[in-house]
Scaffold this motif. Structure first.
Motif, PDB file in Angstrom:
ATOM      1  N   GLU A   1      49.654 106.360  69.866  1.00 36.38           N
ATOM      2  CA  GLU A   1      48.373 105.698  69.623  1.00 36.38           C
ATOM      3  C   GLU A   1      47.792 105.144  70.925  1.00 36.38           C
ATOM      4  OE1 GLU A   1      46.508 102.113  66.822  1.00 36.38           O
ATOM      5  OE2 GLU A   1      48.637 102.611  66.746  1.00 36.38           O
ATOM      6  N   ALA A   2      48.661 104.540  71.759  1.00 33.35           N
ATOM      7  CA  ALA A   2      48.192 103.993  73.037  1.00 33.35           C
ATOM      8  C   ALA A   2      47.664 105.106  73.934  1.00 33.35           C
ATOM      9  CB  ALA A   2      49.321 103.239  73.731  1.00 33.35           C
ATOM     10  N   ARG A   3      48.358 106.243  73.952  1.00 33.45           N
ATOM     11  CA  ARG A   3      47.907 107.372  74.774  1.00 33.45           C
ATOM     12  C   ARG A   3      46.558 107.895  74.287  1.00 33.45           C
ATOM     13  NH1 ARG A   3      52.009 112.210  76.049  1.00 33.45           N
ATOM     14  NH2 ARG A   3      52.902 110.502  77.277  1.00 33.45           N
ATOM     15  N   GLN A   4      46.396 107.972  72.966  1.00 34.00           N
ATOM     16  CA  GLN A   4      45.133 108.446  72.422  1.00 34.00           C
ATOM     17  C   GLN A   4      43.995 107.471  72.727  1.00 34.00           C
ATOM     18  OE1 GLN A   4      45.258 109.218  68.218  1.00 34.00           O
ATOM     19  NE2 GLN A   4      43.110 109.780  68.084  1.00 34.00           N
ATOM     20  N   ASN A   5      44.280 106.153  72.588  1.00 32.39           N
ATOM     21  CA  ASN A   5      43.252 105.151  72.890  1.00 32.39           C
ATOM     22  C   ASN A   5      42.841 105.209  74.356  1.00 32.39           C
ATOM     23  OD1 ASN A   5      43.292 104.260  70.255  1.00 32.39           O
ATOM     24  ND2 ASN A   5      44.707 102.587  70.636  1.00 32.39           N
ATOM     25  N   ALA A   6      43.831 105.399  75.243  1.00 30.03           N
ATOM     26  CA  ALA A   6      43.520 105.490  76.669  1.00 30.03           C
ATOM     27  C   ALA A   6      42.647 106.710  76.958  1.00 30.03           C
ATOM     28  CB  ALA A   6      44.813 105.549  77.485  1.00 30.03           C
ATOM     29  N   ALA A   7      42.955 107.827  76.299  1.00 30.69           N
ATOM     30  CA  ALA A   7      42.150 109.037  76.508  1.00 30.69           C
ATOM     31  C   ALA A   7      40.721 108.836  76.010  1.00 30.69           C
ATOM     32  CB  ALA A   7      42.798 110.228  75.798  1.00 30.69           C
ATOM     33  N   GLU A   8      40.593 108.174  74.853  1.00 27.73           N
ATOM     34  CA  GLU A   8      39.252 107.917  74.321  1.00 27.73           C
ATOM     35  C   GLU A   8      38.475 106.971  75.232  1.00 27.73           C
ATOM     36  OE1 GLU A   8      39.963 106.445  70.422  1.00 27.73           O
ATOM     37  OE2 GLU A   8      40.436 108.409  69.564  1.00 27.73           O
ATOM     38  N   GLN A   9      39.176 105.941  75.766  1.00 32.86           N
ATOM     39  CA  GLN A   9      38.512 105.013  76.673  1.00 32.86           C
ATOM     40  C   GLN A   9      38.035 105.728  77.941  1.00 32.86           C
ATOM     41  OE1 GLN A   9      37.589 102.002  76.212  1.00 32.86           O
ATOM     42  NE2 GLN A   9      36.894 101.539  78.273  1.00 32.86           N
ATOM     43  N   GLN A  10      38.868 106.593  78.486  1.00 34.81           N
ATOM     44  CA  GLN A  10      38.472 107.361  79.663  1.00 34.81           C
ATOM     45  C   GLN A  10      37.262 108.245  79.364  1.00 34.81           C
ATOM     46  OE1 GLN A  10      41.959 109.500  80.892  1.00 34.81           O
ATOM     47  NE2 GLN A  10      42.983 107.704  81.742  1.00 34.81           N
ATOM     48  N   ALA A  11      37.233 108.826  78.167  1.00 36.16           N
ATOM     49  CA  ALA A  11      36.101 109.672  77.801  1.00 36.16           C
ATOM     50  C   ALA A  11      34.817 108.844  77.712  1.00 36.16           C
ATOM     51  CB  ALA A  11      36.372 110.371  76.467  1.00 36.16           C
ATOM     52  N   ARG A  12      34.929 107.637  77.116  1.00 37.60           N
ATOM     53  CA  ARG A  12      33.741 106.784  77.024  1.00 37.60           C
ATOM     54  C   ARG A  12      33.261 106.349  78.410  1.00 37.60           C
ATOM     55  NH1 ARG A  12      36.320 104.741  72.302  1.00 37.60           N
ATOM     56  NH2 ARG A  12      37.419 103.180  73.540  1.00 37.60           N
ATOM     57  N   GLU A  13      34.200 105.992  79.277  1.00 38.73           N
ATOM     58  CA  GLU A  13      33.813 105.571  80.621  1.00 38.73           C
ATOM     59  C   GLU A  13      33.166 106.721  81.391  1.00 38.73           C
ATOM     60  OE1 GLU A  13      37.391 104.097  82.312  1.00 38.73           O
ATOM     61  OE2 GLU A  13      37.352 102.190  81.192  1.00 38.73           O
ATOM     62  N   ALA A  14      33.721 107.921  81.226  1.00 34.94           N
ATOM     63  CA  ALA A  14      33.122 109.081  81.904  1.00 34.94           C
ATOM     64  C   ALA A  14      31.714 109.351  81.373  1.00 34.94           C
ATOM     65  CB  ALA A  14      34.010 110.313  81.711  1.00 34.94           C
ATOM     66  N   ALA A  15      31.541 109.205  80.040  1.00 33.85           N
ATOM     67  CA  ALA A  15      30.212 109.410  79.463  1.00 33.85           C
ATOM     68  C   ALA A  15      29.230 108.351  79.959  1.00 33.85           C
ATOM     69  CB  ALA A  15      30.305 109.379  77.939  1.00 33.85           C
ATOM     70  N   ALA A  16      29.720 107.103  80.081  1.00 37.78           N
ATOM     71  CA  ALA A  16      28.848 106.026  80.579  1.00 37.78           C
ATOM     72  C   ALA A  16      28.439 106.284  82.025  1.00 37.78           C
ATOM     73  CB  ALA A  16      29.567 104.681  80.458  1.00 37.78           C
ATOM     74  N   ARG A  17      29.390 106.742  82.857  1.00 34.60           N
ATOM     75  CA  ARG A  17      29.046 107.040  84.248  1.00 34.60           C
ATOM     76  C   ARG A  17      28.030 108.175  84.339  1.00 34.60           C
ATOM     77  NH1 ARG A  17      34.677 106.176  84.950  1.00 34.60           N
ATOM     78  NH2 ARG A  17      35.039 108.433  84.828  1.00 34.60           N
ATOM     79  N   LEU A  18      28.235 109.201  83.524  1.00 36.53           N
ATOM     80  CA  LEU A  18      27.307 110.331  83.531  1.00 36.53           C
ATOM     81  C   LEU A  18      25.916 109.896  83.077  1.00 36.53           C
ATOM     82  CD1 LEU A  18      26.817 113.349  83.903  1.00 36.53           C
ATOM     83  CD2 LEU A  18      27.603 113.710  81.557  1.00 36.53           C
ATOM     84  N   ASP A  19      25.878 109.062  82.044  1.00 30.72           N
ATOM     85  CA  ASP A  19      24.590 108.577  81.560  1.00 30.72           C
ATOM     86  C   ASP A  19      23.892 107.725  82.619  1.00 30.72           C
ATOM     87  OD1 ASP A  19      22.756 108.100  79.124  1.00 30.72           O
ATOM     88  OD2 ASP A  19      23.192 106.062  79.824  1.00 30.72           O
ATOM     89  N   ALA A  20      24.676 106.866  83.308  1.00 31.14           N
ATOM     90  CA  ALA A  20      24.094 106.031  84.365  1.00 31.14           C
ATOM     91  C   ALA A  20      23.536 106.897  85.497  1.00 31.14           C
ATOM     92  CB  ALA A  20      25.147 105.070  84.900  1.00 31.14           C
ATOM     93  N   GLN A  21      24.239 107.960  85.860  1.00 30.57           N
ATOM     94  CA  GLN A  21      23.757 108.857  86.914  1.00 30.57           C
ATOM     95  C   GLN A  21      22.450 109.534  86.504  1.00 30.57           C
ATOM     96  OE1 GLN A  21      27.020 111.517  87.622  1.00 30.57           O
ATOM     97  NE2 GLN A  21      28.288 109.976  88.635  1.00 30.57           N
ATOM     98  N   ARG A  22      22.403 109.972  85.240  1.00 35.11           N
ATOM     99  CA  ARG A  22      21.186 110.628  84.769  1.00 35.11           C
ATOM    100  C   ARG A  22      20.014 109.640  84.741  1.00 35.11           C
ATOM    101  NH1 ARG A  22      23.765 113.955  79.613  1.00 35.11           N
ATOM    102  NH2 ARG A  22      24.800 115.598  80.838  1.00 35.11           N
ATOM    103  N   GLN A  23      20.272 108.424  84.289  1.00 36.69           N
ATOM    104  CA  GLN A  23      19.208 107.427  84.247  1.00 36.69           C
ATOM    105  C   GLN A  23      18.710 107.088  85.655  1.00 36.69           C
ATOM    106  OE1 GLN A  23      17.700 106.426  81.584  1.00 36.69           O
ATOM    107  NE2 GLN A  23      19.069 107.555  80.207  1.00 36.69           N
TER     108      GLN A  23
END
Length: 286
Positions: free
Chosen positions: A127-149
């Motif tokens: 569960e911890a590994r899955q949560n970490a992967a999901e958190q990394q995905a959200r952070e990557a999406a946030a960075r990509l969105d910030a770059q586009r903005q």
């Protein structure tokens, strides 16, 4: 009659001996062969060759199923697999830990409580590994969105600059023909999009965060960012889970930066599991 009985006695003994020799034996191993098999099992356990030990134990169970020592070796091998599983878990090898746990359970199916703690530890690690992967995905999406903005902001700024230059050229051309009438500039008070300027704090609900409706969430945060920059609002982000705060904060910060790169937002968080996510905006009073 007596002499006949004595003469027939040797023949009867011979037949009895022959019958005993021809009687088959079932599940009886020579002592030296059985001792050797158990010794090999002991060596495999001592050298932690658990798969070899499992094969040797299975062979002994098929050949001497009634031997009382088998239960002791079965428990000893199960304990060894449990220890192997714990070591694999510490090393982060969840697949190997799960395989070892499965071996231990198959050896002692009548005692599931012995493997309960290890099973829970493996589940928590997964569960911890899955949560970490999901958190990394959200952070990557946030960075990509910030770059586009940021790219969109720069494009809009360039468009505005070109428009200003065009207007200035038109004004200079008109000034050469006639002097334009000067009208007094009337400053208009800025209008709020979401907040109540008469209230100390305004609440903005974020139900789309529960529904994972990111499109409407971004659209709402555009208006929130405009009010934050215009009225210098402090923002408290109230969410159900701690993992949602970085996502909302990143989206809002990117929009604030797009409007005013020099503005430093004042963000805080609060975890309220039973409440619909929301923002509390407190404008700065002059």
């Amino acid at each position: 009659m007596k002499s006949f009985a004595f003469r027939g006695l040797p023949l009867v003994l011979v037949l009895l001996l022959a019958g005993c020799q021809n009687t088959p034996s079932h599940n009886v191993l020579p002592v030296d062969e059985l001792v050797s098999a158990f010794r090999q099992l002991d060596v495999s356990l001592a050298e932690e060759r658990l798969d070899d030990a499992r094969s040797q134990l299975d062979a002994l169970q098929r050949r001497t199923s009634g031997d009382t020592r088998l239960e002791q070796y079965q428990r000893q091998l199960a304990d060894a697999y449990m220890e192997q599983g714990r070591e694999a878990l510490q090393q982060g090898d969840l697949d190997r830990a799960a395989q070892a746990l499965g071996q231990a359970r198959s050896l002692l199916p009548q005692a599931p409580s012995l493997s309960h703690d290890l099973n829970q530890a493996i589940d928590r690690a997964r569960e911890a590994r899955q949560n970490a992967a999901e958190q990394q995905a959200r952070e990557a999406a946030a960075r990509l969105d910030a770059q586009r903005q940021e790219q969109l902001r720069q494009q809009r700024q360039e468009q505005l600059r070109q428009q200003r230059l065009a207007v200035e050229r038109q004004l200079k051309a008109a000034a050469a023909v006639t002097e334009p009438a000067v009208e007094p500039v009337v400053e208009r008070a800025p209008k709020a999009r979401l907040i109540d300027l008469d209230a100390t704090t305004s609440s903005v609900a974020l139900p789309m965060l529960d529904n994972q409706d990111n499109e409407n969430l971004r659209r709402l945060l555009d208006s929130v960012a405009a009010d934050v920059v215009t009225f210098h609002c402090a923002v408290r982000i109230e969410v159900r889970e701690a993992k949602d705060y970085p996502w909302v904060a990143a989206l809002l910060s990117a929009r604030i930066k797009k409007l005013d790169p020099t503005f430093r937002p004042r963000l805080s968080q609060k975890i309220v599991p039973q409440q619909v996510p929301r923002l509390l905006l407190s404008p700065q009073r002059k």
